[in-house]
Write a protein that holds these residues in place. Structure first.
Motif, mmCIF file in Angstrom:
data_model
loop_
_atom_site.group_PDB
_atom_site.id
_atom_site.type_symbol
_atom_site.label_atom_id
_atom_site.label_comp_id
_atom_site.label_asym_id
_atom_site.label_seq_id
_atom_site.Cartn_x
_atom_site.Cartn_y
_atom_site.Cartn_z
ATOM 1 N N ASN A 219 0.798 -1.229 0.000
ATOM 2 C CA ASN A 219 0.000 0.000 0.000
ATOM 3 C C ASN A 219 0.828 1.274 0.000
ATOM 4 O O ASN A 219 0.485 2.237 -0.680
ATOM 5 C CB ASN A 219 -0.957 0.010 1.196
ATOM 6 C CG ASN A 219 -2.114 -0.942 1.015
ATOM 7 O OD1 ASN A 219 -2.461 -1.305 -0.101
ATOM 8 N ND2 ASN A 219 -2.715 -1.347 2.116
ATOM 9 N N LYS B 120 -4.021 8.941 -3.392
ATOM 10 C CA LYS B 120 -4.181 7.842 -2.443
ATOM 11 C C LYS B 120 -3.431 8.065 -1.136
ATOM 12 O O LYS B 120 -2.346 8.640 -1.102
ATOM 13 C CB LYS B 120 -3.681 6.526 -3.064
ATOM 14 C CG LYS B 120 -4.291 6.196 -4.405
ATOM 15 C CD LYS B 120 -5.789 6.052 -4.345
ATOM 16 C CE LYS B 120 -6.330 5.668 -5.704
ATOM 17 N NZ LYS B 120 -7.650 6.112 -5.954
ATOM 18 N N TYR B 121 -4.053 7.543 -0.076
ATOM 19 C CA TYR B 121 -3.396 7.453 1.232
ATOM 20 C C TYR B 121 -2.715 6.094 1.339
ATOM 21 O O TYR B 121 -3.026 5.164 0.588
ATOM 22 C CB TYR B 121 -4.416 7.606 2.362
ATOM 23 C CG TYR B 121 -4.962 9.004 2.516
ATOM 24 C CD1 TYR B 121 -4.160 10.034 3.000
ATOM 25 C CD2 TYR B 121 -6.278 9.293 2.179
ATOM 26 C CE1 TYR B 121 -4.666 11.321 3.140
ATOM 27 C CE2 TYR B 121 -6.789 10.574 2.318
ATOM 28 C CZ TYR B 121 -5.973 11.580 2.805
ATOM 29 O OH TYR B 121 -6.471 12.852 2.939
ATOM 30 N N LYS C 150 -3.149 3.792 3.414
ATOM 31 C CA LYS C 150 -4.006 2.737 3.977
ATOM 32 C C LYS C 150 -4.485 1.745 2.929
ATOM 33 O O LYS C 150 -4.823 0.617 3.262
ATOM 34 C CB LYS C 150 -5.229 3.347 4.678
ATOM 35 C CG LYS C 150 -4.890 4.149 5.902
ATOM 36 C CD LYS C 150 -6.128 4.519 6.709
ATOM 37 C CE LYS C 150 -7.096 5.362 5.928
ATOM 38 N NZ LYS C 150 -8.274 5.769 6.723
ATOM 39 N N LYS D 86 -8.514 2.326 -1.909
ATOM 40 C CA LYS D 86 -9.818 2.976 -1.836
ATOM 41 C C LYS D 86 -9.842 4.222 -0.953
ATOM 42 O O LYS D 86 -10.834 4.936 -0.916
ATOM 43 C CB LYS D 86 -10.891 1.986 -1.385
ATOM 44 C CG LYS D 86 -10.779 1.536 0.045
ATOM 45 C CD LYS D 86 -11.925 0.571 0.351
ATOM 46 C CE LYS D 86 -11.931 0.219 1.830
ATOM 47 N NZ LYS D 86 -13.106 -0.576 2.163
ATOM 48 N N TYR D 87 -8.752 4.538 -0.279
ATOM 49 C CA TYR D 87 -8.686 5.709 0.593
ATOM 50 C C TYR D 87 -8.017 6.873 -0.136
ATOM 51 O O TYR D 87 -6.815 6.846 -0.390
ATOM 52 C CB TYR D 87 -7.933 5.380 1.879
ATOM 53 C CG TYR D 87 -8.582 4.252 2.643
ATOM 54 C CD1 TYR D 87 -9.726 4.471 3.399
ATOM 55 C CD2 TYR D 87 -8.078 2.957 2.570
ATOM 56 C CE1 TYR D 87 -10.339 3.443 4.087
ATOM 57 C CE2 TYR D 87 -8.683 1.918 3.253
ATOM 58 C CZ TYR D 87 -9.808 2.170 4.007
ATOM 59 O OH TYR D 87 -10.423 1.142 4.673
ATOM 60 N N THR D 88 -8.826 7.884 -0.504
ATOM 61 C CA THR D 88 -8.315 8.980 -1.316
ATOM 62 C C THR D 88 -8.563 10.325 -0.646
ATOM 63 O O THR D 88 -9.332 10.417 0.320
ATOM 64 C CB THR D 88 -8.989 9.011 -2.705
ATOM 65 O OG1 THR D 88 -10.291 9.574 -2.594
ATOM 66 C CG2 THR D 88 -9.075 7.628 -3.326
ATOM 67 N N HIS D 89 -7.943 11.349 -1.183
ATOM 68 C CA HIS D 89 -8.145 12.697 -0.651
ATOM 69 C C HIS D 89 -9.564 13.202 -0.930
ATOM 70 O O HIS D 89 -9.994 14.195 -0.351
ATOM 71 C CB HIS D 89 -7.076 13.662 -1.196
ATOM 72 C CG HIS D 89 -7.349 14.204 -2.562
ATOM 73 N ND1 HIS D 89 -7.220 13.445 -3.713
ATOM 74 C CD2 HIS D 89 -7.755 15.428 -2.964
ATOM 75 C CE1 HIS D 89 -7.519 14.192 -4.760
ATOM 76 N NE2 HIS D 89 -7.846 15.404 -4.335
ATOM 77 N N GLY E 160 -12.149 11.195 -0.384
ATOM 78 C CA GLY E 160 -12.973 10.321 0.426
ATOM 79 C C GLY E 160 -12.772 8.887 -0.012
ATOM 80 O O GLY E 160 -12.041 8.589 -0.952
ATOM 81 N N GLU E 161 -13.437 7.994 0.686
ATOM 82 C CA GLU E 161 -13.302 6.576 0.395
ATOM 83 C C GLU E 161 -14.066 6.240 -0.887
ATOM 84 O O GLU E 161 -15.227 6.621 -1.054
ATOM 85 C CB GLU E 161 -13.848 5.749 1.566
ATOM 86 C CG GLU E 161 -13.533 4.282 1.475
ATOM 87 C CD GLU E 161 -13.960 3.536 2.720
ATOM 88 O OE1 GLU E 161 -14.304 2.349 2.576
ATOM 89 O OE2 GLU E 161 -13.945 4.123 3.823
ATOM 90 N N ASN F 43 -19.903 10.425 -0.533
ATOM 91 C CA ASN F 43 -19.312 11.538 0.245
ATOM 92 C C ASN F 43 -19.965 12.840 -0.188
ATOM 93 O O ASN F 43 -19.903 13.218 -1.333
ATOM 94 C CB ASN F 43 -17.801 11.636 -0.001
ATOM 95 C CG ASN F 43 -17.087 10.388 0.442
ATOM 96 O OD1 ASN F 43 -17.349 9.878 1.518
ATOM 97 N ND2 ASN F 43 -16.188 9.901 -0.390
#
Length: 119
Positions: free
Chosen positions: A48, A101-102, A104, A107-110, A112-113, A118
């Motif tokens: 990740n 992307k984060y 994590k 699916k975890y983006t700036h 939102g998921e 959102n």
């Protein structure tokens, strides 16, 4: 807010189309290359953290703009093309809710998921 962000990204995508029209390339180049930056997703094969770095590198608008202006400064149309494709692709992705992307996971983006509504 989501609609406003998507409208903004649509206009930036249109800017990419306009800038491409100024280059001396056939439109098939744009169509053929618009998904090329997704090659950055392959970096998720290494986890990740590396995946987020690789993906974000190919989807960072600041880098795309820098490459485009470097192409202008050096009179390199290919460099301009790369910058336009990166910029346009990032705008297109963000219209569909795929942000930077984060660490994590994908699916975890700036923005939102991915997959969650959102507002």
């Amino acid at each position: 807010m989501r609609l406003l962000v998507r409208a903004e990204e649509l206009l930036m995508f249109c800017l990419g189309l306009y800038l491409f029209s100024l280059l001396d390339y056939s439109w098939w180049w744009f169509v053929g290359l618009i998904l090329a930056p997704d090659i950055g997703m392959l970096s998720y094969l290494m986890g990740n953290k590396v995946g987020a770095i690789g993906y974000n590198l190919f989807h960072h608008k600041g880098l795309a703009i820098a490459i485009y202006f470097l192409g202008i400064y050096l009179s390199l149309p290919l460099c301009q093309l790369i910058g336009i494709i990166l910029f346009s692709h990032a705008s297109m992705d963000r219209m569909f809710g795929y942000g930077l992307k984060y660490n994590k996971g994908f699916k975890y983006t700036h923005l939102g998921e991915i997959g969650k509504a959102n507002e």
